[in-house]
Design a protein around this motif. Structure first.
Motif, short mmCIF file in Angstrom:
data_model
loop_
_atom_site.label_atom_id
_atom_site.label_comp_id
_atom_site.label_asym_id
_atom_site.label_seq_id
_atom_site.Cartn_x
_atom_site.Cartn_y
_atom_site.Cartn_z
N HIS A 108 1.00 5.07 3.64
CA HIS A 108 0.74 4.65 5.02
C HIS A 108 -0.73 4.36 5.30
CE1 HIS A 108 4.84 5.31 6.35
NE2 HIS A 108 4.84 6.53 5.83
N TYR A 109 -1.59 4.55 4.30
CA TYR A 109 -3.03 4.32 4.52
C TYR A 109 -3.31 2.82 4.52
CZ TYR A 109 -8.10 4.49 3.93
OH TYR A 109 -9.45 4.32 4.10
N GLN A 110 -3.42 2.25 5.72
CA GLN A 110 -3.68 0.82 5.87
C GLN A 110 -4.68 0.62 7.01
OE1 GLN A 110 0.28 -0.69 6.60
NE2 GLN A 110 0.80 -0.72 4.42
N ALA B 204 -8.13 5.86 9.80
CA ALA B 204 -6.92 5.38 9.12
C ALA B 204 -6.27 6.50 8.32
CB ALA B 204 -7.28 4.22 8.19
N ALA C 297 -2.52 8.00 8.87
CA ALA C 297 -1.54 8.09 7.77
C ALA C 297 -1.02 9.51 7.63
CB ALA C 297 -2.18 7.62 6.46
N THR D 283 7.87 5.22 3.18
CA THR D 283 6.73 4.43 2.70
C THR D 283 7.14 3.09 2.10
OG1 THR D 283 6.75 5.39 0.47
CG2 THR D 283 5.48 6.55 2.18
#
Length: 463
Positions: A39-41, A51, A55, A337
């Motif tokens: 989810h790190y975007q 961010a 996440a 994810t």
């Protein structure tokens, strides 16, 4: 593949587990790893720290939201633990152990110990197989049947890793090839149904009979692994350290002398009622509750002692229940994810030959099932990609069925979060002498998953 969030989280899970970090803690850390990476975007106007926090927040929400999926299983284990404690109170377990000890004498010869050891192992295989179809109660029999036999196993100096392999073989190999009970669900309702749905546009049609044929070669690999575990890997005597003094045959004889025939009848009635109610209602909790009520009404324990009985059952099974709850949360994070689909999609660019295609599809199936811990849950995920891939590389319908079936089942036996390993541990660790990872997970992974990889690949090439 190594940059995929699901693969990295599974590596974290396995490494921590092998380092003897608690499985629940390992699952939580693996879930955080998968969720944060997946989810790190960071947006253009968002800092890296912000961010990362976002996440982490999404991951915790998904993990917490998935915990409820394991609650029913945890409750099943708690009730079964209480039932096992009540059964031991009746004295039937002592009577069983005493009769077994008597059958090979106070000073057994090497020959009698050898034969009795392997008779016991194959009887447990038969019990485990029957729990999948003949009396489909799955792992419910283990905390009832196995703990009473532990003192006998200690006297025989049996390696419990062999027993873990015996139980796990019956729990997994049976549903992979016998279309009855849980096998009917896996082969017909899950595999055949999903393969036909996806394969309709490619001309791939599966039947239950063909599915059984396709799985026969891989299951032969599991048979070979089981025999290797029995007669090679774990054939030598193993002495377990005594945390508490083991009861001698004289101690057991004294306790057996106090067992009332009436209590034996109550125990038999409770076991039969528990199995019948579970089959009728499809609820282990209801079955166990009926059994406990019969024990109480029969005088095995008093109603005011029910709190103590349930607490002892919780102590016996709590760890397994918490693992299943954490595994459910982890599976929810993995599904959120989208990493599984990305992993499967990445196969298309990596494959250069038919042989490589079969090997990679099986390995990816192993990774997915090792993480999620359920072969039944992985079929819908992998079928949508595997069937078209198999068709494009010219695999026959039988080979396609074998690849999909084995890829789904791979990892079930060797997963820290699978009930195929948690079930045996629940019985074998009743006295605290059986490690879940090194005595259940690692042995079953080595003796079943590796043969499944090899024989599954062979099946894909020859069918």
């Amino acid at each position: 593949m190594l940059s995929n969030d699901v693969v990295l989280s599974i590596i974290v899970l396995l490494v921590l587990s092998l380092l003897r970090v608690n499985v629940v803690i390992s699952l939580i850390i693996a879930a955080l790893t998968c969720g944060v990476l997946g989810h790190y975007q960071p947006a253009v106007d968002q800092s890296a720290l912000s961010a990362l926090f976002n996440a982490l927040k999404i991951t915790i929400t998904n993990f917490s939201g998935g915990l409820g999926g394991g609650a029913e299983t945890a409750m099943n284990y708690a009730v079964l633990g209480a039932f096992a404690v009540a059964l031991s109170r009746s004295g039937v377990t002592d009577l069983l152990a005493f009769k077994i000890i008597q059958s090979f004498g106070k000073r057994p010869s090497g020959r009698s110990v050898f034969w009795f050891k392997y008779i016991l192992l194959f009887v447990l295989v038969a019990f485990s197989m029957s729990s999948q179809n003949l009396i489909p109660i799955h792992i419910a029999f283990i905390p009832i049947v196995v703990p009473p036999l532990l003192s006998v196993m200690n006297q025989l100096k049996m390696d419990r890793r062999a027993v873990a392999c015996a139980l796990t073989f019956g729990l997994t190999a049976t549903y992979m090839i016998i279309p009855a009970g849980f096998g009917q669900i896996f082969l017909e309702s899950v595999l055949v149904k999903n393969i036909n749905q996806v394969g309709e546009q490619y001309g791939v049609v599966a039947t239950t009979a063909e599915m059984t044929k396709a799985m026969s070669v891989p299951v032969l690999g599991m048979v070979a692994g089981l025999l290797f575990a029995f007669f090679v890997s774990y054939r030598k005597p193993r002495t377990y350290l005594e945390n508490t003094p083991e009861p001698t045959s004289e101690d057991i004889a004294q306790r057996v002398a106090r067992v009332k025939p009436y209590h034996i009848g109550v125990s038999v009635a409770a076991i039969l009622a528990t199995c019948s109610v579970q089959l009728a209602t499809n609820s282990t909790v209801m079955g166990g509750l009926v059994g406990l009520v019969i024990f109480a009404l029969g005088g095995v324990f008093r109603l005011k002692e029910s709190n103590d009985i349930f607490q002892q059952g919780l102590r016996l099974m709590a760890m397994i229940g918490f693992v299943m709850i954490a595994a459910s949360g982890y599976a929810n994070v993995v599904n959120s994810t989208g990493g599984v689909m990305q992993l499967i999609e990445s196969l298309k660019d990596a494959i250069t030959s038919k042989e490589m295609a079969a090997a990679l599809m099986l390995v990816v199936g192993l990774l997915i099932t090792m993480g999620i811990g359920s072969s039944f849950s992985t079929v819908p995920i992998i079928t949508s990609i595997y069937v078209p891939l198999c068709v494009s590389f010219g695999f026959s319908p039988l080979a396609t069925m074998s690849i999909v079936g084995v890829a789904a089942a791979l990892g079930d036996a060797g997963s820290p979060a699978s009930d195929s390993t948690l079930g045996p541990t629940s019985g074998l660790n009743a006295d605290g002498k059986h490690d879940h990872i090194w005595d259940s997970v690692v042995p079953t992974f080595l003796h079943f998953n590796i043969p499944l990889l090899v024989f599954g690949w062979i099946a894909a090439m020859i069918l």
